[in-house]
Design a protein around this motif. Structure first.
Motif, PDB file in Angstrom:
ATOM      1  N   ASP A 536       0.835  -1.189   0.000  1.00 57.87           N
ATOM      2  CA  ASP A 536       0.000   0.000   0.000  1.00 57.87           C
ATOM      3  C   ASP A 536       0.876   1.247   0.000  1.00 57.87           C
ATOM      4  O   ASP A 536       1.879   1.319   0.726  1.00 57.87           O
ATOM      5  CB  ASP A 536      -0.914   0.029   1.228  1.00 57.87           C
ATOM      6  CG  ASP A 536      -1.883  -1.142   1.216  1.00 57.87           C
ATOM      7  OD1 ASP A 536      -2.212  -1.610   0.110  1.00 57.87           O
ATOM      8  OD2 ASP A 536      -2.292  -1.586   2.310  1.00 57.87           O
ATOM      9  N   GLY A 537       0.509   2.214  -0.804  1.00 59.37           N
ATOM     10  CA  GLY A 537       1.285   3.441  -0.866  1.00 59.37           C
ATOM     11  C   GLY A 537       1.195   4.241   0.422  1.00 59.37           C
ATOM     12  O   GLY A 537       0.161   4.293   1.086  1.00 59.37           O
ATOM     13  N   CYS A 538       2.320   4.864   0.791  1.00 59.62           N
ATOM     14  CA  CYS A 538       2.380   5.687   2.008  1.00 59.62           C
ATOM     15  C   CYS A 538       2.439   7.151   1.601  1.00 59.62           C
ATOM     16  O   CYS A 538       3.381   7.593   0.931  1.00 59.62           O
ATOM     17  CB  CYS A 538       3.615   5.302   2.838  1.00 59.62           C
ATOM     18  SG  CYS A 538       3.685   6.134   4.439  1.00 59.62           S
ATOM     19  N   SER A 539       1.426   7.907   1.985  1.00 51.85           N
ATOM     20  CA  SER A 539       1.349   9.312   1.580  1.00 51.85           C
ATOM     21  C   SER A 539       2.283  10.204   2.393  1.00 51.85           C
ATOM     22  O   SER A 539       2.788  11.202   1.903  1.00 51.85           O
ATOM     23  CB  SER A 539      -0.094   9.817   1.710  1.00 51.85           C
ATOM     24  OG  SER A 539      -0.550   9.637   3.053  1.00 51.85           O
ATOM     25  N   LEU A 545       9.917   7.272   5.367  1.00 52.31           N
ATOM     26  CA  LEU A 545      11.332   7.279   5.749  1.00 52.31           C
ATOM     27  C   LEU A 545      11.559   6.445   7.007  1.00 52.31           C
ATOM     28  O   LEU A 545      12.540   5.677   7.096  1.00 52.31           O
ATOM     29  CB  LEU A 545      11.798   8.717   5.973  1.00 52.31           C
ATOM     30  CG  LEU A 545      13.259   8.896   6.393  1.00 52.31           C
ATOM     31  CD1 LEU A 545      14.191   8.335   5.323  1.00 52.31           C
ATOM     32  CD2 LEU A 545      13.562  10.363   6.669  1.00 52.31           C
ATOM     33  N   TYR A 546      10.660   6.579   7.973  1.00 51.00           N
ATOM     34  CA  TYR A 546      10.800   5.793   9.203  1.00 51.00           C
ATOM     35  C   TYR A 546      10.682   4.304   8.917  1.00 51.00           C
ATOM     36  O   TYR A 546      11.445   3.491   9.457  1.00 51.00           O
ATOM     37  CB  TYR A 546       9.734   6.226  10.215  1.00 51.00           C
ATOM     38  CG  TYR A 546       9.702   5.356  11.448  1.00 51.00           C
ATOM     39  CD1 TYR A 546      10.669   5.486  12.442  1.00 51.00           C
ATOM     40  CD2 TYR A 546       8.711   4.385  11.606  1.00 51.00           C
ATOM     41  CE1 TYR A 546      10.646   4.670  13.566  1.00 51.00           C
ATOM     42  CE2 TYR A 546       8.685   3.568  12.724  1.00 51.00           C
ATOM     43  CZ  TYR A 546       9.655   3.725  13.709  1.00 51.00           C
ATOM     44  OH  TYR A 546       9.638   2.915  14.818  1.00 51.00           O
ATOM     45  N   GLU A 547       9.737   3.939   8.050  1.00 47.48           N
ATOM     46  CA  GLU A 547       9.570   2.534   7.715  1.00 47.48           C
ATOM     47  C   GLU A 547      10.809   1.989   7.019  1.00 47.48           C
ATOM     48  O   GLU A 547      11.253   0.862   7.291  1.00 47.48           O
ATOM     49  CB  GLU A 547       8.345   2.369   6.811  1.00 47.48           C
ATOM     50  CG  GLU A 547       8.039   0.922   6.453  1.00 47.48           C
ATOM     51  CD  GLU A 547       6.797   0.806   5.581  1.00 47.48           C
ATOM     52  OE1 GLU A 547       6.502  -0.311   5.137  1.00 47.48           O
ATOM     53  OE2 GLU A 547       6.136   1.845   5.355  1.00 47.48           O
ATOM     54  N   GLN A 553      17.362  -1.371   9.715  1.00 51.83           N
ATOM     55  CA  GLN A 553      17.930  -1.743  11.004  1.00 51.83           C
ATOM     56  C   GLN A 553      17.530  -3.165  11.395  1.00 51.83           C
ATOM     57  O   GLN A 553      18.350  -3.941  11.918  1.00 51.83           O
ATOM     58  CB  GLN A 553      17.451  -0.745  12.081  1.00 51.83           C
ATOM     59  CG  GLN A 553      17.990  -1.014  13.471  1.00 51.83           C
ATOM     60  CD  GLN A 553      19.471  -0.754  13.580  1.00 51.83           C
ATOM     61  OE1 GLN A 553      20.045  -0.029  12.774  1.00 51.83           O
ATOM     62  NE2 GLN A 553      20.107  -1.352  14.588  1.00 51.83           N
ATOM     63  N   TRP A 554      16.285  -3.537  11.119  1.00 49.35           N
ATOM     64  CA  TRP A 554      15.826  -4.888  11.456  1.00 49.35           C
ATOM     65  C   TRP A 554      16.546  -5.930  10.610  1.00 49.35           C
ATOM     66  O   TRP A 554      16.897  -7.002  11.106  1.00 49.35           O
ATOM     67  CB  TRP A 554      14.317  -4.967  11.246  1.00 49.35           C
ATOM     68  CG  TRP A 554      13.748  -6.321  11.538  1.00 49.35           C
ATOM     69  CD1 TRP A 554      13.185  -7.182  10.642  1.00 49.35           C
ATOM     70  CD2 TRP A 554      13.717  -6.992  12.794  1.00 49.35           C
ATOM     71  NE1 TRP A 554      12.795  -8.336  11.258  1.00 49.35           N
ATOM     72  CE2 TRP A 554      13.099  -8.255  12.584  1.00 49.35           C
ATOM     73  CE3 TRP A 554      14.133  -6.661  14.079  1.00 49.35           C
ATOM     74  CZ2 TRP A 554      12.903  -9.166  13.600  1.00 49.35           C
ATOM     75  CZ3 TRP A 554      13.937  -7.573  15.098  1.00 49.35           C
ATOM     76  CH2 TRP A 554      13.331  -8.803  14.865  1.00 49.35           C
TER      77      TRP A 554
END
Length: 1100
Positions: A536-539, A545-547, A553-554
């Motif tokens: 799903d697109g993130c607006s 950026l956080y994702e 990092q994960w």
């Protein structure tokens, strides 16, 4: 009618009850029985009225049987003819009855059947007795009219089946028969006519399928003898070409109708074993037939061709495997069979049209063997499939790359090429991904035969498997374990040249070649697996950026977990050293880049906007790569143990080479020690101390010195260009020891390292004296974080000095127990308190304003009290006062050391020290210099001291714990909730050690806890009260029913009240744990464990 026919068969095949002459042979007895039974049958057919219909039907069959001869002199063939006539009679009768049964109309509505009624049986259903009679007749037909006429080597000889069979074989073969082929054709045709009826076909093929197949093979495919060797009569008895063609068609039809595993098993028996030479002295005849592998060449070729046809047809591979393995138990012999079947599947038969067509049809069937669910069958089939797949990859890699690996890895490849152009939101279904991962696990991990094609094909989908593994680590999925095993298998078996780039791709330092499509991600499946779905697109750009950052990092953490499991591999260390070498090369190139950037900044006016943009983007990309490298190094050092990173001395030497090379970078600019970074200087000191430790090992081989020779160049640079004289001298000495292979051993090698460490300790506190306390703590913390390295664990880090940059670790592997003021020398032992320090010196340093110096001195005084030092024993009051003063210090490093010291004092001298500590806990600090504003904090710290003292009491708790118990009970009524909670915590620690001494106080303790649980408003206090009950039950264990017998019911009700009524979840959890403890206690009390033991009593 059916019964009458079977009765006639029974007359023909029943044994005679007469006793023959003992002198007569078995063959004569058999011939006599056959003649007598045949005569008896013919007589009863003529005289008995019940056989009239049988006689009529038999005559009809006889009229159509052109092969029947009534005037034959051969007793056995005459008997077989009568059996064949009766069998054909039975088959014709059953066919007519079955046709009439099928044409009978359905019953009328008035005669509807009830659900309990069974359907009518068809007329061809035979009883067990009738089947037994029919089976005996078929056995006579095959034994007397089929098997004896088979050519040598065709089928299983009668002599190998039983002693009676050997006798029959000698009887029939002892007579010269011209019409061998004609008799064999007659018997075979009759058996095939019987098999047209389903009920009779079962009886024929369950026991005599191999004999029928052998007869058809001989009749249809046996080569003709030379024309000149045949007489006119023999030619008339031979099988015609049309009849041979009919036998071939019959064989083809038969092989297509019967269950394929049974057909394959019979063909393997017909094909026989490998040819063996005839033993010396053996004669022709039965001795030659007894040898294994005596099938003629034409039959071997025919069976091979038929087996190949069975193999390449749909589900042919499964049929072959079932034929060989069916009925196995999974033992060692079955495993050998599995390997043998795998070799058969891999070998392309000569009868195949081409190797390409063979492997195109067989490879998909091999993969289908991996998907069986039955436990035993799946185990055997997977073994065959795994061995076959690995053999194809090893022997026929080109065909494996075309027909085996692409369909096997297709779902993983689709993950990289998925597109969201279509309406489908799921690119790869859960069942496809699950099956693919399980198949890869079975072939790669379980098969465990690493080869170049296997590793190369797995490398192409490795990013997808790693992404799936990272996803399963965030969820509960059955795919986590196989993904982890696959990744670890690759990292263990791949070459270093291929594994290191793969790790760079997985860690994000290099763009992966085949990663999951950007618009797709894995989502949980309904059966515990995963599927690839559209993202799903993130607006929101910040959320995106956080994702992205959290995902990177994960992935790094998951990769480090994989590397941490490779405890027996050098790959983690090699990857770590490669990253350090890259970091060193970047540090060396950084100065050149800065000079180039300064020159380019001067010429910005002459550059176009595009060139300026490219320059800025290139600089940002380089900075991003460096940050990613530092991040990977930081996570690697944090998550992977040093024993995994640096397993061998050569890796430690490589690490030191990288460290010294970084230290050499920029030495030309640092003209004095003040210009250098203190953290880098400290790291360099520790590194050189480690080199000295390696050189001081008792036994160093020539290989060790050879690996250390790479340290000569950076050590020479340090000895010439480093601004500090001590470093120069130490580097020169280390270089001399390495160059001479230990022939030169300077006495001050370890001392130089210690002196350099001590010098750093002296300079830094003086430099930071003017810094405020909070800022000073921040500087220390940053220094600690900066110099974290994998080399620190091997050294002794048990002392407080290892956590502070002012006290480096000495070259001997022990903590340097020197203070900034004294600059003492290291003792080289694990004891952090040097023997040169006196008790008075430690007292003075315990008042030092420098935090680490004071904390270290307090720890040293604690150790002296613990060891009953005479001076410490005499100065108990001074030491007590000193600890009480430092208990109020705001730095945790100080007051924790004071807490440990006070607990040690209370353990060593409980009568005098505990009384003082209890007063301060009740009423606050009693020292004149105490800060009354922080009285509560000091009381809580004193509670920690008393808790440690309670734990240290052990078996003396009933004697020494009475005063503490009274103070803690009074503390439960304190005005401050923190003191009440602390008192309850200490009460629980003490009560679980009192045992039977708690009995007189049980009522008071129960009343206190019950009242607090039901009336206390503060959540922390209620939690502590419930926790006291749990600790009490855990400590008393089986003694609970004796010590708390009067109050146990009250405590139980209080716990149930908490579970039902308390709104706090933590309190409810504590209560549930306490109830579980109580439940276990009562179960053991009511149902004690039964011990089977014997007691021996010695009477007086």
């Amino acid at each position: 009618m059916t019964s009458a026919i079977l009765s006639a068969l029974n007359i023909l095949t029943k044994p005679l009850g007469e006793v023959h002459d003992a002198q007569s042979s078995q063959q004569e007895a058999l011939l006599a029985a056959l003649r007598a039974n045949r005569a008896l049958l013919l007589e009863q057919l003529k005289t008995e009225g019940g056989f009239n219909e049988v006689r009529r039907l038999r005559e009809e069959v006889m009229a159509g049987a052109h092969w029947f001869s009534s005037d034959t002199d051969d007793t056995t063939w005459g008997f077989v003819q009568e059996c064949l006539l009766l069998l054909l009679t039975l088959a014709r009768h059953l066919s007519a009855e079955l046709e009439l049964f099928n044409q009978t109309p359905a019953p009328s509505a008035a005669k509807l059947r009830t659900p309990e009624m069974a359907p009518p049986l068809p007329p061809d259903v035979l009883s067990f007795t009738q089947q037994k009679t029919l089976g005996a007749a078929l056995q006579f037909v095959v034994s007397l009219g089929l098997s004896p006429y088979l050519a040598p080597g065709v089928g299983v000889p009668l002599g190998r089946r039983s002693a009676f069979g050997a006798m029959v074989e000698q009887l029939v073969r002892g007579r010269a028969v011209l019409a061998v082929g004609r008799r064999l054709l007659t018997t075979t045709n009759v058996l095939l006519q019987l098999a047209e009826l389903t009920s009779l076909a079962t009886l024929v093929f369950t026991r005599h399928l191999g004999d029928v197949m052998a007869a058809l093979c001989q009749l249809g495919y046996q080569p003709h003898r030379a024309e000149g060797c045949s007489t006119e009569e023999e030619k008339m008895q031979e099988v015609s070409a049309e009849e041979r063609r009919g036998c071939r068609e019959a064989l083809k039809t038969l092989l297509g109708k019967v269950y394929q595993p049974i057909v394959i098993k019979e063909l393997l028996i017909l094909q026989g074993g490998p040819k063996q030479s005839r033993p010396v002295g053996s004669s022709s005849g039965s001795s030659s037939r007894a040898a294994l592998g005596s099938a003629p060449a034409w039959l071997r070729r025919l069976c091979g061709q038929l087996l190949s046809e069975r193999l390449i047809q749909p589900s042919g591979v499964q049929a072959v495997v079932r034929a060989i393995l069916e009925g196995g138990t999974g033992g060692e012999s079955d495993w050998r069979k599995c390997d043998g079947v795998a070799r058969i599947l891999v070998a392309c038969p000569q009868q195949s049209a081409s190797a390409d067509s063979y492997y195109r049809q067989v490879c998909p069937q091999i993969l289908d063997l991996l998907h069986f669910k039955d436990k035993l069958t799946a185990q055997q089939f997977q073994r065959v499939a795994t061995r076959a797949a690995l053999s194809v990859l090893e022997e026929k890699p080109s065909f494996a790359q075309q027909y085996l690996l692409p369909p096997l890895l297709a779902p993983l490849h689709r993950c990289t090429t998925a597109s969201n152009d279509g309406p489908c939101l799921v690119a790869v279904e859960e069942w496809e991904l699950t099956r693919c991962v399980e198949d890869v696990y079975k072939i790669w991990v379980v098969g465990n035969s690493p080869s170049a094609p296997l590793l190369k094909s797995l490398e192409e989908v490795l990013p997808v498997i790693f992404t799936l593994f990272c996803f399963t680590k965030q969820n509960v999925s059955h795919l986590r374990a196989p993904c982890q095993e696959i990744l670890q298998w690759y990292l263990r078996h791949a070459e270093i040249s291929a594994a290191l780039p793969a790790l760079r791709q997985l860690s994000g330092l290099q763009e992966p070649k085949n990663k999951v499509a950007s618009d797709f991600h894995f989502t949980p499946g309904s059966d515990g697996g995963a599927r690839l779905s559209c993202r799903d697109g993130c607006s929101d750009e910040d959320d995106a950026l956080y994702e992205k950052l959290s995902g990177e990092q994960w992935r790094l953490e998951c990769l480090m977990q994989l590397l941490a499991e490779l405890k027996d591999s050098d790959l983690p260390g090699d990857f770590f050293l490669e990253l350090l070498q890259e970091l060193t090369s970047w540090a060396a190139a950084e100065e050149d880049e800065e000079e180039e950037e300064e020159k380019q900044e001067l010429d910005v006016s002459a550059m176009t906007l595009l060139e300026v943009e490219q320059q800025l983007l290139g600089r940002a990309a380089r900075q991003g790569q460096r940050l990613a490298l530092l991040q990977v190094l930081a996570v690697m050092v944090e998550c992977v143990e040093h024993t995994v990173l640096l397993r061998k001395n050569t890796q430690v030497v490589d690490f030191m080479v990288s460290l010294l090379q970084r230290a050499c970078v920029g030495l030309g600019q640092a003209s004095s020690p003040s210009l250098g970074n203190p953290v880098e200087s400290q790291t360099l000191s520790m590194g050189m101390g480690l080199v000295a430790t390696l050189l001081s090992a008792p036994q160093l081989t020539a290989e060790d010195y050879s690996s250390m020779s790479r340290l000569l160049s950076p050590l020479e640079t340090l000895s010439q260009k480093h601004p500090e004289v001590v470093v120069q001298e130490l580097a020169s000495n280390l270089r001399a020891v390495i160059a001479t292979h230990g022939a030169y051993q300077p006495e001050n090698l370890t001392a130089a390292t210690t002196a350099h460490s001590s010098k750093d300790c002296e300079t830094k506190p003086k430099k930071n004296n003017s810094v405020p306390l909070k800022k000073k703590k921040k500087i220390h913390t940053e220094a600690n974080n900066s110099q974290t390295s994998p080399l620190s664990p091997p050294l002794d880090t048990n002392t407080p000095s290892s956590t502070h940059t002012g006290h480096p670790v000495s070259s001997g592997g022990s903590a340097a127990g020197t203070s900034p003021k004294s600059g003492g020398k290291s003792s080289g032992s694990s004891d952090p308190s040097p023997p040169t320090k006196t008790f008075s010196d430690w007292l003075l340093e315990a008042c030092d304003p420098d935090v680490p110096t004071r904390a270290f001195a307090l720890r040293a005084l604690t150790r002296m009290v613990q060891n009953s030092d005479p001076e410490a024993v005499l100065a108990q009051e001074k030491v007590l006062t000193l600890f009480l003063e430092n208990l109020e210090h705001e730095d945790s490093f100080i007051y924790l050391s004071a807490i440990q010291g006070l607990a040690t004092l209370a353990d060593s001298y409980p009568e005098r020290i505990l009384e003082k500590l209890l007063k301060d806990f009740q009423h606050g600090p009693s020292l004149p210099t105490s800060d009354k504003d922080h009285s509560l904090e000091t009381r809580l710290k004193m509670g920690e001291v008393l808790m440690r003292a309670s734990r240290a009491m052990g078996e003396l708790a009933p004697h020494l714990g009475r005063p503490l118990l009274a103070v803690f009970l009074q503390g439960t009524r304190d005005v401050d909730q923190s003191v009440r909670a602390s008192s309850l915590s200490n009460l629980g620690e003490l009560c679980q050690r009192l045992d039977y001494a708690l009995g007189p106080l049980a009522q008071e303790l129960s009343s206190c806890l019950t009242a607090l649980i039901k009336t206390e408003k503060e959540v922390e206090v209620r939690r502590a009260a419930v926790h006291v009950i749990a600790l009490l039950l855990r400590g008393l264990s089986d003694k609970t029913t004796q010590v708390l017998s009067d109050v146990l019911l009250d405590l139980y009700r209080a716990l149930k009240w908490v579970v039902r009524s308390d709104p706090d979840e933590v309190a409810v959890l504590h209560a549930q744990l306490a109830l579980e403890e109580l439940d276990d206690i009562m179960r053991r009390f009511i149902f004690p464990q039964q011990k089977l033991e014997k007691k021996i009593v010695v009477l007086p």
